[in-house]
Scaffold this motif. Structure first.
Motif, mmCIF file in Angstrom:
data_model
loop_
_atom_site.group_PDB
_atom_site.id
_atom_site.type_symbol
_atom_site.label_atom_id
_atom_site.label_comp_id
_atom_site.label_asym_id
_atom_site.label_seq_id
_atom_site.Cartn_x
_atom_site.Cartn_y
_atom_site.Cartn_z
ATOM 1 N N PHE A 95 1.844 9.738 0.556
ATOM 2 C CA PHE A 95 2.762 9.360 1.636
ATOM 3 C C PHE A 95 3.003 10.582 2.528
ATOM 4 C CE2 PHE A 95 3.619 6.001 -1.371
ATOM 5 C CZ PHE A 95 3.814 4.897 -0.560
ATOM 6 N N LEU A 96 2.834 10.394 3.830
ATOM 7 C CA LEU A 96 3.235 11.394 4.821
ATOM 8 C C LEU A 96 4.585 10.907 5.335
ATOM 9 C CD1 LEU A 96 -0.185 11.547 6.706
ATOM 10 C CD2 LEU A 96 0.635 13.127 4.966
ATOM 11 N N TYR A 97 5.648 11.640 5.022
ATOM 12 C CA TYR A 97 7.000 11.097 5.193
ATOM 13 C C TYR A 97 7.773 11.938 6.201
ATOM 14 C CZ TYR A 97 10.840 8.224 3.409
ATOM 15 O OH TYR A 97 11.845 7.295 3.270
ATOM 16 N N ASP A 98 8.195 11.318 7.287
ATOM 17 C CA ASP A 98 8.902 12.046 8.351
ATOM 18 C C ASP A 98 10.374 12.225 7.995
ATOM 19 O OD1 ASP A 98 6.511 11.675 9.607
ATOM 20 O OD2 ASP A 98 7.251 10.234 11.083
ATOM 21 N N VAL A 99 10.862 13.455 8.139
ATOM 22 C CA VAL A 99 12.309 13.713 8.032
ATOM 23 C C VAL A 99 12.714 14.436 9.313
ATOM 24 C CG1 VAL A 99 14.141 14.882 6.755
ATOM 25 C CG2 VAL A 99 12.251 13.819 5.512
ATOM 26 N N LYS A 100 13.624 13.822 10.071
ATOM 27 C CA LYS A 100 13.894 14.316 11.430
ATOM 28 C C LYS A 100 15.246 15.015 11.560
ATOM 29 C CE LYS A 100 11.276 10.232 12.507
ATOM 30 N NZ LYS A 100 10.037 10.420 13.220
ATOM 31 N N ALA A 101 16.190 14.655 10.693
ATOM 32 C CA ALA A 101 17.502 15.312 10.695
ATOM 33 C C ALA A 101 18.155 15.052 9.346
ATOM 34 C CB ALA A 101 18.382 14.773 11.822
ATOM 35 N N ALA A 102 19.014 15.998 8.925
ATOM 36 C CA ALA A 102 19.719 15.836 7.645
ATOM 37 C C ALA A 102 21.011 15.050 7.844
ATOM 38 C CB ALA A 102 20.018 17.203 7.047
#
Ligand code: SF4
Ligand code: SF4
Length: 297
Positions: free
Chosen positions: A180-187
């Motif tokens: 899985f290539l998993y985007d995390v954009k903000a906490a």
């Protein structure tokens, strides 16, 4: 079964290991302010218009039954996009490629054959196929069928996702997805909503569950000046507790900006500049400090 795509990219080297085919699904449930694939946002067919290529032949006026194309009082070619039915006939007719149709309906047999064409390259490079978007998981029935067919052919499979879908969707493809290539954009969830239109609770819950399930995960963090630079440390603090193979920091770029105009869409970040190399290196160092293998793309 049919799915809606906007591109099938051969010889891709940025969406997972080795040489890959990246299949871009059309339609997304996030509205990231910096999105560099604006043609991925809406599921419906769309027309890109590049006026500098128009030779004024008038073929599109003739072929469009909906009357979308017209000339204004200055003789300039305009489009009334609200009338467009997405038939794509004008793009097929436009000899000079001033009009480009966006949207492909493909069935799983066609797509599998297209993916299989490059199997020798995947085998020689430890590559495979990546399903991306848009949000591939919004078309979960189609995704489940095509990814299972690929897996059964011995192809390495990856899914690039923003993770904002029910966990039950992940469960349907867990056994046939290698990576899985998993985007995390903000906490921070409020900030996440400001930047993407949705809060991040479901996204992080799904990430924790994927990690608990022992799946291979590469986290991708878009690094957008003036938008999420201050979130990097907190993202690192979240990720340090998870089983992540690698974190990729993806610096903002302007490559997709011209597509907004061509699609008749408004682009909010036209003042944003590409970040300096040192600034990106600092972000990489912050994530590294959390004990995570990190690189920039
Ligand atoms: S068909 Fe293409 S080149 Fe001809 S008028 Fe329309 S946009 Fe211009
Ligand atoms: S896609 Fe079809 S309806 Fe839309 S502008 Fe072109 S010809 Fe007209």
């Amino acid at each position: 079964m049919e799915g809606k795509l906007f591109n099938i990219q051969k010889f891709s080297i940025h969406d997972g290991p080795g040489i890959r085919t990246t299949v871009f699904f059309k339609g997304c449930n996030l509205r990231c302010r910096w999105c560099h694939n604006p043609e991925s946002i809406h599921k419906e067919n769309q027309i890109e218009f590049y006026p500098e290529k128009c030779i004024g032949c008038g073929a599109c006026y003739q072929v469009c039954a909906a009357g979308v194309h017209y000339q204004n009082v200055y003789g300039e070619h305009q489009m009334d996009r609200l009338k467009c039915t997405g038939c794509l006939l004008c793009a097929e007719t436009c000899y000079s490629k001033a009009l480009v149709g966006v949207g492909l309906n493909v069935d799983t047999t066609y797509l599998l054959n297209s993916i299989l064409e490059d199997k020798p390259y995947y085998d020689n490079s430890s590559g495979g196929v990546t399903f991306s978007g848009g949000e591939a998981m919004l078309q979960i029935d189609f995704l489940e069928e095509i990814i299972t067919l690929c897996k059964n052919k011995g192809i390495h499979t990856a899914v690039d996702t923003a993770g904002c879908v029910p966990w039950s969707y992940f469960e349907r493809i867990l056994n046939v997805t290698d990576l899985f290539l998993y985007d995390v954009k903000a906490a921070d969830s409020t900030r996440h909503k400001q930047l993407t239109g949705v809060e991040n609770q479901l996204i992080l819950d799904n990430l924790y569950r994927l990690s608990d399930a022992g799946k291979e995960i590469i986290v991708r963090i878009p690094f957008i000046p003036g938008q999420n630079e201050d979130q990097i440390e907190e993202i690192g603090n979240i990720l340090r507790h998870l089983k992540i193979i690698k974190v990729e920091v993806m610096p903002y770029h302007k490559l997709g900006n011209s597509k907004y105009k061509a699609l008749g869409l408004k682009y909010e970040l036209h003042q944003t500049q590409t970040p300096a190399e040192e600034t990106v290196d600092k972000a990489v160092a912050i994530i590294n400090k959390c004990g995570l293998k990190t690189c920039k793309t």
